[in-house]
Structure formats: structure tokens, C-alpha cells
Design a protein around this motif. Sequence first.
Motif, PDB file in Angstrom:
ATOM      1  N   MET A  54     -11.763  15.469  23.863  1.00  0.00           N
ATOM      2  CA  MET A  54     -11.454  14.682  25.044  1.00  0.00           C
ATOM      3  C   MET A  54     -11.736  15.459  26.330  1.00  0.00           C
ATOM      4  O   MET A  54     -11.640  16.683  26.366  1.00  0.00           O
ATOM      5  CB  MET A  54      -9.983  14.236  25.023  1.00  0.00           C
ATOM      6  N   PRO A  55     -12.074  14.727  27.414  1.00  0.00           N
ATOM      7  CA  PRO A  55     -12.283  15.391  28.697  1.00  0.00           C
ATOM      8  C   PRO A  55     -11.031  16.143  29.146  1.00  0.00           C
ATOM      9  O   PRO A  55      -9.908  15.783  28.803  1.00  0.00           O
ATOM     10  CB  PRO A  55     -12.597  14.228  29.649  1.00  0.00           C
ATOM     11  N   GLU A  57      -9.647  16.143  31.935  1.00  0.00           N
ATOM     12  CA  GLU A  57      -8.760  15.309  32.752  1.00  0.00           C
ATOM     13  C   GLU A  57      -7.740  14.562  31.909  1.00  0.00           C
ATOM     14  O   GLU A  57      -6.708  14.112  32.426  1.00  0.00           O
ATOM     15  CB  GLU A  57      -9.584  14.309  33.561  1.00  0.00           C
ATOM     16  N   TYR A  58      -8.011  14.406  30.608  1.00  0.00           N
ATOM     17  CA  TYR A  58      -7.054  13.757  29.707  1.00  0.00           C
ATOM     18  C   TYR A  58      -6.304  14.770  28.833  1.00  0.00           C
ATOM     19  O   TYR A  58      -5.719  14.401  27.816  1.00  0.00           O
ATOM     20  CB  TYR A  58      -7.772  12.739  28.819  1.00  0.00           C
ATOM     21  N   MET A  95     -10.457   6.643  20.999  1.00  0.00           N
ATOM     22  CA  MET A  95     -10.552   7.349  22.281  1.00  0.00           C
ATOM     23  C   MET A  95     -11.991   7.354  22.782  1.00  0.00           C
ATOM     24  O   MET A  95     -12.257   7.143  23.971  1.00  0.00           O
ATOM     25  CB  MET A  95     -10.058   8.788  22.123  1.00  0.00           C
ATOM     26  N   HIS A  96     -12.907   7.625  21.868  1.00  0.00           N
ATOM     27  CA  HIS A  96     -14.328   7.666  22.237  1.00  0.00           C
ATOM     28  C   HIS A  96     -14.768   6.323  22.829  1.00  0.00           C
ATOM     29  O   HIS A  96     -15.420   6.281  23.877  1.00  0.00           O
ATOM     30  CB  HIS A  96     -15.162   8.014  21.005  1.00  0.00           C
ATOM     31  N   ASN A  99     -13.122   5.632  26.265  1.00  0.00           N
ATOM     32  CA  ASN A  99     -13.690   6.477  27.301  1.00  0.00           C
ATOM     33  C   ASN A  99     -15.062   5.981  27.749  1.00  0.00           C
ATOM     34  O   ASN A  99     -15.444   6.122  28.910  1.00  0.00           O
ATOM     35  CB  ASN A  99     -13.789   7.925  26.807  1.00  0.00           C
ATOM     36  N   LYS A 107      -8.027   2.548  30.710  1.00  0.00           N
ATOM     37  CA  LYS A 107      -7.923   3.977  30.417  1.00  0.00           C
ATOM     38  C   LYS A 107      -6.547   4.514  30.785  1.00  0.00           C
ATOM     39  O   LYS A 107      -5.972   5.328  30.060  1.00  0.00           O
ATOM     40  CB  LYS A 107      -9.017   4.740  31.166  1.00  0.00           C
ATOM     41  N   LEU A 111      -5.824   4.768  27.058  1.00  0.00           N
ATOM     42  CA  LEU A 111      -6.482   6.028  26.710  1.00  0.00           C
ATOM     43  C   LEU A 111      -5.639   7.250  27.064  1.00  0.00           C
ATOM     44  O   LEU A 111      -5.516   8.179  26.253  1.00  0.00           O
ATOM     45  CB  LEU A 111      -7.848   6.118  27.402  1.00  0.00           C
ATOM     46  N   ALA A 115      -4.710   9.932  24.265  1.00  0.00           N
ATOM     47  CA  ALA A 115      -5.263  11.282  24.307  1.00  0.00           C
ATOM     48  C   ALA A 115      -4.171  12.336  24.362  1.00  0.00           C
ATOM     49  O   ALA A 115      -4.315  13.433  23.817  1.00  0.00           O
ATOM     50  CB  ALA A 115      -6.195  11.426  25.502  1.00  0.00           C
TER      51      ALA A 115
END
Length: 411
Positions: A54-55, A57-58, A95-96, A99, A107, A111, A115
Amino acid sequence: MYPESVEELRRRTRDFIRGTVLPAEPRPGQALNLTVRRDLAQAAREAGVFAPHMPVEYGGQGLALEHCSPVFQEAGYSPIGPAVLNCMAPDEGNMHMLNLIGTGEQKKRFLAPLAAGEISSCFAMSEPHPGAGSDPEALATTAVRDGSGWRIDGHKRFTSGATFAGFAIVMARTGADGATGKGAPDGATIFLVPMDTPGVRLGAPIHTTDRYLPGGHPHVHFDGVHVPGSAVLGEVGLGFTYAQLRLGPARLTHCMRWLGLARRAMDIMLDRANTREIFGAHLSQLGIAQEMIAQSCIDLETSDAIIAKCASLLAVDPKAGSALSSMAKVHCSEAVYRVIDRAVQLCGGDGVSDGLPLAQYLNEVRPFRIYDGSTETHKWAIARRAVSSRRRAVEGGEPFQGAVHNHDGER
């Protein structure tokens, strides 16, 4: 092969799984306790290995798909490792998808907590016969316009994780009357449905061979479920297209995780071969055991290679990568099972007892040859693509290369 940052995360993940997760594993055949999972997940956050895909930011580690394999394999070295790191199906694939195509509000609502490991999810696609299964176009669940929203009716099964899920990603057929705009596609649409929505009902559980993870694979009923227009994920009528965006990478991440477990089985087999004496020699010195070990080494390395190639291709050409993911899924699901099965065989009686976890590993990986498309379904699709590709090449004037003739001289 991988950037140093990825290698460093792989090492941290390896240390965390082997030092913290392995000692907390449940006995073979027992599910992971939810409290234990929560505590281990917090430890994973503190170790900086939580949600590797995950990014940042999450709360994740920001790995691109093409860099996930070494880390996911380390997570998969324990059958509960991916769940602890929040990179296990179906949540990881959900999640993918969120996103990629979720709105900002979706999100935020779905999300972000998913996440963070605050909630879990399920993917409601498979249906009882004659509904969607190996053939997704047999989709029977429907969604029709209902005022400003939609009414969903249908019956799903093998809805992994549904028992404890906070929401479902639901695939439903939307006819032309329900789609937006004249001539809109008569296909499928994906909806985000909280599990506490009136009309959503958990049905009978389905008892399968896998046991480690909680949540099961129950039937789920959608009886006149009303959702607002904002529940549509992506665009109306493009559900099948979006499903492929999810399924291609999801097949591959399954391969990564299970390959990690096959490596665990291989280590158990090698430890036995190096210490068990029979007929005056260690097992590792016997030719028949060496054949089993060699074949397993080959299965592990060829699986690793096709995963790496497919991940790289998905990053630049999702359509071609999705096609290759069919081959990766077939090869890895069969190879992983062979590696674990050989480990069981070489360990003899202990291999089929609960003194070792190998028999349960077989139970965990056996369904992989069926879910996300059975081996036979993928082989059918692979063959069709190969035949079609060659036909187009020949029609385009490409000469035959290395044509094989039969004894009558006919091509």
C-alpha cells in the motif's frame, strides 16, 4: 535484481516473520485467533513491515507490484504471515482495486480503514450453479435502478472472509435499462456494500480444507439490498473490465505468498534429509531423495522466474500481463503443491501427522488450483490465445518457423 530499499524491506520482513510470527502460529488445523492477529499486526506496524503493497499515505510501505514478490514470499513463509502484514486475499486485491478506481470519498470510507487493518472485506463474485464461477459471464446477481440508487438481488457463495467483513465488493449484472446513457453496456457493475446493510444476510458456512485464517467462505444473500448511487465502484457496465484489473495482480500475489510457504516446506524437507538416517546413510545421500529435492528446487526457481516476469509485464502492459498471469497461476499452483507434497513424502509418517505442519500446508494450498480460475479453465484460455495469436500471425504473412511434418508429409 531489486532496489536496495526492497531488499532491506525483505530482510526486515524475514526477521519479523521468523522471529515474531512463527512462534505465534496456531497448531495445524486451527484458525488464527483474532486477538493474536491484532497484536501481531501492531507489532508489524512497529517493525515497519505492515501493508507492504500500500502507498505510504495509507500506512503502507509503498511497494510497486513488480517489487512485491520477495517481500510477499517472506510473508508467506508463515501461513498466517500475509494476514498479519495485511497483504492477504481478499483484502489485498480489494485494496488494489479501490486504489485504482475508487473515488476520493470511497477511498476515505473503505480503503483507508481497510489498509490500516481496522476492518476487513470480502469479494462477492462466485455464485451457486448455474451462476458465475469459472465462467464469470454466467453472473446471475442483478442490480436495477431504484430511485436514486440501486436494488441488488442475488446469492453468492465461497465469499472468503465474509463472516467478519465490514463490507463486500459485489459484482452484479446491470442491464441496459439500468446503465447510464443511451447504448450503455449491458454488462456487470461493481458495488461497495457494507455488510450491515439491510437485506445482506450471511448464509450457511462452506467447510473447505484450508483452516488457518478466520472468516470462512460462506454463502451470502442479497435480498432487495438498496444502495445509493455512490456505491458504484468505477463506471456502470464496466464490472468485467475492472474485475480483470483486480484478478491479474491478485493471481500473481497468490503465487508469491504460496511460493513462500513452499520454501518453508522445502526447508523442512532439507532438514529431515540432512538428519534422518536410513539404510546406513542420510536421506540426502540417497539418489531417490536427491531426485525429489532437485525437482523441488526446479519448481521453486521456475515459479520465482515466471512471477518476476509477469509482475514486470503487468507494470507496462496490463493486458499482456493478465494473460501471462494465467500461465503463472497454473504453473505456480501446481508447482507449489508438488513441492509440499514431496516434503510430506520424504518426511514419511511425520509428514502426514500434526507433528509437522506439512499436511496442513497441503490443505491450505490445494484450493489454489481451483480459486481465481481452475487450472483447466486457465489452460483452455491459454490454448485459445495461442491458437488465435498464431492464426493472426499467419494471416499477416508471417512465415512458418520450424514446422513439424507427420510421416505422410502433411503439415
